[in-house]
Design a protein around this motif. Structure first.
Motif, PDB file in Angstrom:
ATOM      1  N   SER A  94       4.972   6.251   3.862  1.00 21.27           N
ATOM      2  CA  SER A  94       3.544   6.101   4.125  1.00 21.27           C
ATOM      3  C   SER A  94       2.840   7.433   4.350  1.00 21.27           C
ATOM      4  CB  SER A  94       3.291   5.189   5.337  1.00 21.27           C
ATOM      5  OG  SER A  94       3.839   3.935   5.104  1.00 21.27           O
TER       6      SER A  94
ATOM      7  N   ALA B 296      -6.433   5.338  -7.090  1.00 19.65           N
ATOM      8  CA  ALA B 296      -7.027   5.360  -5.751  1.00 19.65           C
ATOM      9  C   ALA B 296      -6.610   6.622  -4.998  1.00 19.65           C
ATOM     10  CB  ALA B 296      -6.603   4.113  -4.974  1.00 19.65           C
TER      11      ALA B 296
ATOM     12  N   LEU C  10       0.224   1.027  -9.035  1.00 20.95           N
ATOM     13  CA  LEU C  10      -0.738   0.158  -8.348  1.00 20.95           C
ATOM     14  C   LEU C  10      -1.893   0.942  -7.732  1.00 20.95           C
ATOM     15  CD1 LEU C  10       1.845  -2.121  -6.529  1.00 20.95           C
ATOM     16  CD2 LEU C  10       0.493  -2.713  -8.525  1.00 20.95           C
ATOM     17  N   PHE C  11      -1.620   2.180  -7.297  1.00 20.15           N
ATOM     18  CA  PHE C  11      -2.633   2.912  -6.531  1.00 20.15           C
ATOM     19  C   PHE C  11      -2.839   4.353  -7.008  1.00 20.15           C
ATOM     20  CE2 PHE C  11      -1.511  -0.437  -3.442  1.00 20.15           C
ATOM     21  CZ  PHE C  11      -2.782  -0.873  -3.120  1.00 20.15           C
ATOM     22  N   GLY C  12      -2.264   4.709  -8.159  1.00 18.68           N
ATOM     23  CA  GLY C  12      -2.368   6.090  -8.621  1.00 18.68           C
ATOM     24  C   GLY C  12      -3.810   6.582  -8.663  1.00 18.68           C
TER      25      GLY C  12
ATOM     26  N   ASP D 248       4.361   8.609  -1.033  1.00 19.00           N
ATOM     27  CA  ASP D 248       5.216   7.437  -0.837  1.00 19.00           C
ATOM     28  C   ASP D 248       4.450   6.363  -0.072  1.00 19.00           C
ATOM     29  OD1 ASP D 248       7.371   5.753  -0.873  1.00 19.00           O
ATOM     30  OD2 ASP D 248       8.393   6.716   0.797  1.00 19.00           O
ATOM     31  N   GLY D 249       3.316   5.977  -0.608  1.00 24.46           N
ATOM     32  CA  GLY D 249       2.590   4.845  -0.040  1.00 24.46           C
ATOM     33  C   GLY D 249       1.632   5.204   1.081  1.00 24.46           C
ATOM     34  N   ALA D 250       1.108   6.436   1.092  1.00 27.38           N
ATOM     35  CA  ALA D 250       0.123   6.821   2.111  1.00 27.38           C
ATOM     36  C   ALA D 250      -1.169   6.036   1.897  1.00 27.38           C
ATOM     37  CB  ALA D 250      -0.155   8.313   2.026  1.00 27.38           C
ATOM     38  N   LEU D 251      -1.813   5.651   2.997  1.00 30.40           N
ATOM     39  CA  LEU D 251      -3.122   5.021   2.903  1.00 30.40           C
ATOM     40  C   LEU D 251      -4.161   6.086   2.541  1.00 30.40           C
ATOM     41  CD1 LEU D 251      -2.919   2.737   6.055  1.00 30.40           C
ATOM     42  CD2 LEU D 251      -2.620   2.064   3.663  1.00 30.40           C
ATOM     43  N   ASP D 252      -5.321   5.634   2.066  1.00 29.94           N
ATOM     44  CA  ASP D 252      -6.353   6.574   1.634  1.00 29.94           C
ATOM     45  C   ASP D 252      -6.690   7.604   2.713  1.00 29.94           C
ATOM     46  OD1 ASP D 252      -6.569   5.649  -0.879  1.00 29.94           O
ATOM     47  OD2 ASP D 252      -8.457   4.549  -0.595  1.00 29.94           O
TER      48      ASP D 252
ATOM     49  N   VAL E 177      -0.347   2.679  11.718  1.00 34.82           N
ATOM     50  CA  VAL E 177      -0.950   1.550  11.003  1.00 34.82           C
ATOM     51  C   VAL E 177      -0.959   0.266  11.820  1.00 34.82           C
ATOM     52  CG1 VAL E 177      -0.904   0.219   8.887  1.00 34.82           C
ATOM     53  CG2 VAL E 177      -0.154   2.567   8.857  1.00 34.82           C
ATOM     54  N   ASN E 178       0.174  -0.044  12.441  1.00 35.71           N
ATOM     55  CA  ASN E 178       0.256  -1.311  13.170  1.00 35.71           C
ATOM     56  C   ASN E 178       0.263  -1.130  14.684  1.00 35.71           C
ATOM     57  OD1 ASN E 178       0.257  -2.882  10.898  1.00 35.71           O
ATOM     58  ND2 ASN E 178       2.483  -3.025  10.753  1.00 35.71           N
TER      59      ASN E 178
ATOM     60  N   SER F 108       5.418   6.528  -5.356  1.00 40.09           N
ATOM     61  CA  SER F 108       6.241   5.313  -5.425  1.00 40.09           C
ATOM     62  C   SER F 108       5.371   4.080  -5.642  1.00 40.09           C
ATOM     63  CB  SER F 108       7.052   5.162  -4.140  1.00 40.09           C
ATOM     64  OG  SER F 108       6.192   5.044  -3.027  1.00 40.09           O
ATOM     65  N   VAL F 109       4.073   4.193  -5.414  1.00 41.93           N
ATOM     66  CA  VAL F 109       3.177   3.060  -5.673  1.00 41.93           C
ATOM     67  C   VAL F 109       2.162   3.443  -6.759  1.00 41.93           C
ATOM     68  CG1 VAL F 109       3.450   2.119  -3.349  1.00 41.93           C
ATOM     69  CG2 VAL F 109       1.580   3.691  -3.799  1.00 41.93           C
ATOM     70  N   GLY F 110       2.592   4.380  -7.611  1.00 41.58           N
ATOM     71  CA  GLY F 110       1.676   4.977  -8.587  1.00 41.58           C
ATOM     72  C   GLY F 110       1.026   3.988  -9.531  1.00 41.58           C
TER      73      GLY F 110
END
Lengths: 408, 532
Positions: free
Chosen positions: A14, A42, A38-40, A66-70, A136-137, A34-36
């Motif tokens: 993340s 973004a 889906l979110f590359g 590796d899945g960092a939020l914006d 995050v949580n 790793s989420v490219g």
């Protein structure tokens, strides 16, 4: 690293590393993630938005994600640009109207609700500031207070990018629940503390935890510094609380003055590890807490005399539930109002230990009922079972009922 | 290619290789039932014509002791008479320690065979070694769970023929009905005698139950037991009956015992997983499911294991005992059995050494098989006796449909396992999942691949609250009364999107690369080739 490459962050879970290369070509962002799929797009867009805030039109971002939020991508991009010597263009700074005075509808959706001075602070969860996946949580686990740590949990090389990350996390405020939000800055006497404050005050945390407090002057300095920053950032004057943290022999001896040193103070904290080191104690298992008993009692007395919350240290052995339970019981017996936690699994144990007894809840019910009845007849102060009850006593009783009536 | 639309709106092929496919029509609609029963009466009339009725093809044994022990791999393959395109099967009790799948496939490749169809009950990371054989044409199809790299290769169109994913119960049914015809079953056995009786309870490679191999032993045309624990006839405990076994091969080692039982039963430290597990246990108690004599199934994943631990704490406090737990058995369940909180464990497979040992020594630890546990054409199975099943998901959608096969990027990365069988049988089906992983939302408008219909999914527990299927007002009412944090799925999806952003949709080609079969043999969805 070449003098034209500026990197921040790391490719951890993340999180991402952003490298800005200074060159004359039109600005680009290259993403490997790793989420490219889906979110590359973004991820690239988040970095480019930050570049726009900084008026940067040339160069290139290389993002390893590796899945960092914006918000995390933006924080890493911002840090890389600031390392390269850029600064934010002024018109991009958010509106400076004092938020508290704005009508609710005009406030940004992510504005933080105020944190009442007298709110409970039973469990405060420490979060290493440079680990975005923990943030995050963090609001979901039932802690009263979240403390984002810029101090001991962050190595020197990452202080700069971490304070930017924490500022962005607080600004986004997506997932912090109803917790009181505090930031532990570095000591103001050291190389990082003032920069921490300058970065963090803008994001309006409820409170600043001030480590290594040794005298009233330490608190007064922080108060002054925060006042200047509040004004510059359009934050209502005096709205940010202070939580001085005592973790040295000198601090313990000056607890009384420290507790009263600023109207911003809402709690007085004890830090056990550093304290033991400072006094040269070698703790033994047979006498748990013996080395700090007097210091902790002084902190309780100082805080209670100043009508702020005395809050005990953390319990370091995260796997030892029985030890934590005993430590909480001891803290409560000494008069502390809460304890620090290092892992969310510790929260229920702390909350349980600091819950009022059944008798206290029943008494609170009696007080509230009597007070409401008296208020309906226009009387202010009354007596319940021979003890005087006024508005603050009734308010505290209401707080107990709100938190615990359902649970009994 | 002609297409049909399922009752849930998914477009699936009408026919593959000249064989008609029936689209999914509902979890219990069973549109193929009529066809199956008429096939059965036909089979009685013309048994010899039905290739699956293997028993009828065996000649009556001559007098005296049959010699089943073969001298080596080549001797075995000579007798099996496998040809190009043959279907060979394996079980997955040896998990990530298995040596037999790769041993067999590489030896058959060396003998020049091509176009093999492999039908494992599941594959593990160790089986990534199949990739070169897939790329060289030795393996043309996989009918069985695909994991990791093999699944990814399937998604990318690298496996020439259409693959089929079935649940454990669905696979057993397909074997029983003769839909999945196995030319040779290779049954790795930690303990076996020269007659072919075999079990997984003792020997250096002990793995616990051996039940997944049972349908293959009963229905494959030829059955070979491969053992590294040969004992004199008769071996004690016949999980696999020698009467179904043609050949026995003794080898040095069938697997790496350290990886057969992974032993990773340490409780998760992830605060989010612990929170979900705690809410799951609270729900089970609040919904009135946790009462004297109830039963449950929970897997060995981080959340499931923690949920079992938290549920046990609540059982202790309330003085409630469960009649049985269905597993996937772990040390956690074994400890509960020995503590007396469980009447018994019904076990299809042991996940760790404690479970394998318990299965061998404790008569209350009952070895099961896929027909007894999950059989779609059984007269009721263990799953039907469950009060609650705790299962996982890669995605869920607003209609409570569940995806366990693909990730949101379209890659096929997991098998079905017993998911749909447990969900269809249990009184209450709970899906536990974080509402997002890294930044990928789990709650979607539509699942990427539809593995399990919302019709048999009652509850979704996330760290951001519990969603209950509107078809279960009873559960909603009890949860409300208990003050559980209920959420509705559209709201949860929106909240999560605010944190993660909205992912782009993966791009697929038209070509299906794998069928997702429902338990009754209908096609519930397909996985399409990724357009990379």
């Amino acid at each position: 690293m070449s003098k034209d490459l500026f990197r921040a962050g790391s490719r951890a879970k993340s999180d991402c590393s952003v490298t800005y290369e200074r060159n004359g070509a039109p600005l680009t962002a290259t993403v490997s993630s790793s989420v490219g799929s889906l979110f590359g797009k973004a991820i690239a867009a988040a970095a480019l938005r930050v570049a726009a805030e900084f008026g940067v039109m040339t160069g290139s971002f290389t993002i390893d994600d590796d899945g960092a939020l914006d918000g995390t991508v933006a924080a890493r991009a911002e840090a890389s640009l600031r390392l390269a010597g850029f600064s934010r263009i002024p018109e991009a700074v958010p509106a400076q109207a004092p938020l508290a005075d704005a009508p609710a509808a005009a406030r940004p959706a992510n504005a933080r609700a105020a944190s009442p001075r007298g709110r409970p602070r039973r469990a405060r969860l420490y979060l290493p500031g440079d680990q975005p996946h923990l943030a995050v949580n963090a609001g979901l686990f039932g802690a009263d207070c979240l403390v984002f740590d810029l101090e001991d949990a962050v190595v020197a090389e990452r202080k700069f990018e971490t304070r930017i990350l924490v500022r962005r996390v607080l600004e986004e405020n997506l997932m912090l629940g109803n917790c009181e939000i505090a930031v532990r800055v570095n000591p103001l006497s050291g190389p990082w503390g003032k920069d921490d404050l300058a970065e963090i005050v803008k994001a309006r945390p409820h409170a600043i935890v001030l480590p290594k407090c040794e005298s009233a002057a330490d608190v007064e300095n922080a108060d002054r510094e925060i006042s200047i920053l509040e004004e510059a950032a359009g934050v209502p004057a005096g709205s940010i609380y202070l939580m001085p943290l005592i973790e040295t022999a000198a601090g313990a001896l000056n607890a009384k003055e420290i507790a009263k040193a600023s109207p911003r103070n809402v709690a007085l904290l004890f830090g056990r590890e550093d304290f033991s080191r400072d006094i040269g104690a070698v703790p033994v298992a047979a006498l748990p807490g013996a080395e700090s008993l007097l210091a902790r009692q002084m902190i309780v007395l100082a805080a209670r005399a100043a009508r702020i919350d005395p809050l005990d240290s953390t319990y370091a052995d995260v796997g030892d539930e029985e030890g934590l339970k005993a430590s909480c019981e001891e803290a409560r017996a000494l008069g502390f109002a809460g304890k620090g936690v290092l892992h969310p699994a510790q929260i229920p144990i702390v909350m349980e230990a600091f819950r009022p007894t059944e008798e206290e809840v029943m008494r609170a019910e009696k007080i509230v009922a009597a007070f409401d009845a008296a208020a309906a007849e226009g009387r202010g102060a009354i007596s319940v079972d021979g003890a005087m009850v006024d508005a603050p006593v009734a308010k505290k009783a209401r707080g107990i009922l709100r938190d615990y009536r359902g649970a009994l | 290619m002609e297409w049909n639309t399922t009752s849930l709106g998914r477009v699936v092929p009408a026919e593959i290789d000249g064989k008609k496919l029936t689209p999914f029509a509902g979890a219990f609609a069973d549109p193929r039932a009529a066809a199956v029963s008429s096939e059965r009466s036909d089979q009685r009339a013309a048994a010899a014509a039905a290739p699956s009725m293997r028993q009828t093809l065996r000649p009556i044994p001559s007098r005296g002791r049959p010699v089943k022990l073969v001298s080596g791999w080549n001797d075995l393959f000579d007798r099996l008479e496998l040809r190009d395109g043959a279907t060979i099967s394996f079980h997955h009790h040896l998990r990530d320690g298995d040596r037999i799948v790769l041993e067999v496939v590489s030896r058959l490749a060396a003998r020049g065979l091509r176009g093999l169809r492999i039908a494992p009950t599941a594959l593990f990371p160790v089986h990534e070694g199949l990739l070169p054989f897939i790329r060289s044409g030795v393996v043309a199809r996989v009918e069985g769970s695909m994991y990791g790299a093999i699944g990814a290769a399937c998604s990318k169109g690298e496996i020439p023929e259409l693959c089929v994913l079935r649940s454990h119960g669905g696979r057993q049914r397909a074997v029983q009905e003769g839909e999945l015809v196995i030319d040779a079953a290779f049954i790795a056995a930690p303990c076996a005698d020269p007659f072919g009786n075999a079990n997984g309870l003792s020997g250096k490679s002990a793995c616990g139950p051996l039940g997944y191999a049972l349908p293959d032993s009963q229905n494959a045309r030829k059955v070979a037991v491969i053992t590294d624990g040969l004992v004199p006839y008769p071996c004690h405990h016949w999980s696999i009956k020698g009467a179904n076994v043609d050949y026995v091969l003794e080898v040095e080692s069938i697997g790496d015992s350290a990886k057969i039982v992974s032993g990773s039963t340490k409780l998760t430290r992830s605060p989010t997983q612990l929170l979900i597990a705690d809410m799951t246990a609270r729900f089970i108690e609040a919904a009135g499911i946790m009462k004297e004599g109830f039963s449950f199934q929970a897997g060995a994943g981080g959340i499931s294991l923690a949920a079992t631990v938290f549920l046990a704490e609540r059982m202790r406090k309330a003085g409630v005992k469960a009649s049985f737990a269905h597993g996937g058995a772990t040390k956690v369940l074994v400890d509960l059995l020995e503590e007396g909180l469980l009447g018994s464990i019904v076990d299809l497979q042991s996940f760790d050494l404690d479970a394998a040992l318990s299965c061998a020594r404790d008569p209350r630890h009952i070895e099961s098989d896929p027909f007894s546990s999950y059989g779609p054409r059984s007269a009721g199975c263990v799953a039907n006796m469950l009060d609650v099943a705790i299962l996982g998901a890669t995605e869920v959608d607003l209609d409570f449909n569940v995806n366990v096969n693909t990730h949101s990027d379209g890659l096929l990365l997991h098998g079905i396992g017993g998911h749909t069988d447990a969900a269809s049988g249990a009184g209450c089906t709970i899906i536990t999942a974080p509402s997002f992983r890294k930044r990928i939302p789990i709650v979607r408008e539509r699942v990427t691949t539809l593995t399990c219909p919302g019709e048999v999914v009652d509850v979704i527990v996330t760290e951001r609250g519990i969603a209950i299927n509107p078809a279960r007002p009873d559960l909603i009412e009890r949860s409300c009364r208990a003050g559980l944090p209920l959420v509705d799925l559209p709201r949860l999806m929106e909240d999560v999107r605010k944190i993660t952003g909205i992912p782009e949709a993966p791009r697929f080609k038209d070509r299906p690369v794998a069928l997702i079969e429902w338990r009754d043999g209908t096609v519930i969805d397909v996985v399409r080739e990724l357009d990379l």
